[in-house]
Each structure stands twice: as C-alpha cells, then as structure tokens.
Design a protein around this motif. Structure first.
Motif, short mmCIF file in Angstrom:
data_model
loop_
_atom_site.label_atom_id
_atom_site.label_comp_id
_atom_site.label_asym_id
_atom_site.label_seq_id
_atom_site.Cartn_x
_atom_site.Cartn_y
_atom_site.Cartn_z
N UNK A 120 0.83 -1.21 0.00
CA UNK A 120 0.00 0.00 0.00
C UNK A 120 0.86 1.26 0.00
N UNK A 121 1.96 1.26 0.74
CA UNK A 121 2.83 2.43 0.78
C UNK A 121 3.49 2.66 -0.58
N UNK A 122 3.88 1.58 -1.24
CA UNK A 122 4.49 1.71 -2.57
C UNK A 122 3.45 2.22 -3.57
N UNK A 123 2.23 1.67 -3.50
CA UNK A 123 1.15 2.13 -4.38
C UNK A 123 0.83 3.60 -4.11
N UNK A 124 0.78 3.94 -2.83
CA UNK A 124 0.50 5.33 -2.44
C UNK A 124 1.56 6.27 -3.00
N UNK A 125 2.80 5.94 -2.80
CA UNK A 125 3.89 6.81 -3.25
C UNK A 125 3.98 6.88 -4.78
N UNK A 126 3.75 5.77 -5.44
CA UNK A 126 3.87 5.77 -6.91
C UNK A 126 2.66 6.38 -7.61
N UNK A 127 1.56 6.56 -6.91
CA UNK A 127 0.36 7.14 -7.52
C UNK A 127 0.31 8.65 -7.41
N UNK A 128 1.26 9.23 -6.71
CA UNK A 128 1.27 10.68 -6.53
C UNK A 128 1.90 11.34 -7.76
N UNK A 129 1.25 12.39 -8.23
CA UNK A 129 1.75 13.10 -9.39
C UNK A 129 1.58 14.60 -9.18
N UNK A 130 2.52 15.37 -9.69
CA UNK A 130 2.41 16.84 -9.61
C UNK A 130 1.33 17.36 -10.55
N UNK A 132 -1.67 16.65 -10.64
CA UNK A 132 -2.99 16.66 -10.02
C UNK A 132 -3.47 18.10 -9.97
N UNK A 133 -4.70 18.37 -10.43
CA UNK A 133 -5.15 19.76 -10.51
C UNK A 133 -5.21 20.48 -9.16
N UNK A 134 -5.54 19.80 -8.11
CA UNK A 134 -5.65 20.45 -6.80
C UNK A 134 -4.41 20.16 -5.97
N UNK A 135 -3.73 21.18 -5.56
CA UNK A 135 -2.49 21.03 -4.79
C UNK A 135 -2.76 20.37 -3.43
N UNK A 136 -3.96 20.57 -2.86
CA UNK A 136 -4.31 19.98 -1.56
C UNK A 136 -4.19 18.45 -1.61
N UNK A 137 -4.66 17.84 -2.68
CA UNK A 137 -4.55 16.39 -2.81
C UNK A 137 -3.10 15.95 -2.86
N UNK A 138 -2.29 16.68 -3.59
CA UNK A 138 -0.87 16.33 -3.71
C UNK A 138 -0.20 16.33 -2.34
N UNK A 139 -0.41 17.38 -1.57
CA UNK A 139 0.21 17.47 -0.25
C UNK A 139 -0.31 16.38 0.70
N UNK A 141 -1.61 13.45 -0.11
CA UNK A 141 -1.16 12.12 -0.54
C UNK A 141 0.33 11.92 -0.30
N UNK A 142 1.11 12.98 -0.44
CA UNK A 142 2.53 12.88 -0.15
C UNK A 142 2.75 12.60 1.34
N UNK A 143 2.03 13.30 2.18
CA UNK A 143 2.13 13.06 3.62
C UNK A 143 1.64 11.66 3.98
N UNK A 144 0.58 11.20 3.32
CA UNK A 144 0.07 9.86 3.61
C UNK A 144 1.08 8.79 3.20
#
Length: 170
Positions: A120-130, A132-139, A141-144
C-alpha cells in the motif's frame, strides 16, 4: 414394634450462583505497563500513524483514483484490527481466552499487515503526481505516503517482536 430412629437436625445445603462464577471468570485486568514495552509502543505508533494515513487520504478526493481506494482499504482495515489487538493486550483478555494461540495470531497479523502495508505504501507513493489539478490532494497524498512507510516500519518491528514471542512459547 418399629422403633423410630432419632432425626438428625443437621441440614447441608449448597448454593451456586451463576453471577458469581461469571464475574470471577470474566473479569479483565488492566495492564498499564504494556504500553511502555517495545511491542506496546509500536502498537501505539501503528495506531497513530495509521490514523494519519487514512485521515490524510480520506480528506482528499481519493475516490477518483482506484489506487488510493486500495490504500484506504488496507489502512482502515489494519487500523481497526490494531486497535482490537491493543484492547486485547491492555485488558489481558488473551489470558482469559486460552483456546486461541495468541502468539501465532499476533505473528500472522503483524506479518500480513507488514506485507500489505508495504504494498500500500508503494502504491500510495507511486500514484502521486504533480499533475494533479488540486495542490491539496498532492500534499495530503505525499504526507500519507510518508506515514504509510512509517507504519510499515512499525509493523515490521512488531512482526519481529511477535516472532520472538512465538518462538519462545513454541
């Protein structure tokens, strides 16, 4: 004529109270020292960091991305079971429920939680992309992803301690 035997004045009675037997066998003791052991501290860390993982994802629009749904499932499922194990250990219920091999159950749970959280951590980290239209989601998901890797480390340590407990009791 028949002689009458003298009657005995001694009466013996026995009583059994279901509530007395139930209360003595069902009373749980509170082990406040468990929290300060290494397994207890890792269990608390798993609960705190695991809560952060799923809270950070749940606060975003994760439902548009199936990968984050998988991470949410693993995070919430593991978190609920970890809270259950904390309650079992704090109340020392494992001493009252002797039919369950608790050391083996703990080893299986921690080992599987470690593997599932690692994925799950690998999937979480690899699914994050810059992108993403909303910066809130990026931050979020990066923290998660960061906390997911912390929880993975905690489950790895708990697996080690569970293995040690299982090996000494087998």
């Amino acid at each position: 004529m028949d002689e009458e035997r003298p009657r005995s004045n001694t009466v013996t009675t026995t009583t059994s109270s279901y509530s007395e037997n139930f209360s003595s066998s069902a009373s749980f003791s509170y082990d406040r020292n468990f929290i300060w052991t290494a397994p207890g501290l890792f269990l608390l860390a798993e609960i705190i960091f695991g809560l952060l993982v799923w809270a950070l994802i749940a606060g975003s629009e994760y439902f548009h991305f199936p990968a984050f749904g998988w991470v949410m499932f693993i995070a919430v499922f593991s978190w609920v079971l970890t809270v259950f194990f904390l309650l079992i250990y704090i109340t020392r219920a494992y001493t009252k429920i002797t039919k369950v091999p608790w050391t083996l159950v703990g080893l299986c749970f921690n080992g599987s939680a470690f593997v599932l959280y690692l994925v799950a951590a690998i999937v979480d980290a690899s699914s994050i992309s810059k992108d993403i239209p909303r910066r809130h989601n990026y931050n979020s998901w990066t923290a998660s992803a960061f906390f997911a890797f912390l929880v993975t480390g905690c489950y790895a340590a708990s697996t080690y301690f569970s293995f040690q407990a299982w090996r000494t009791r087998s």
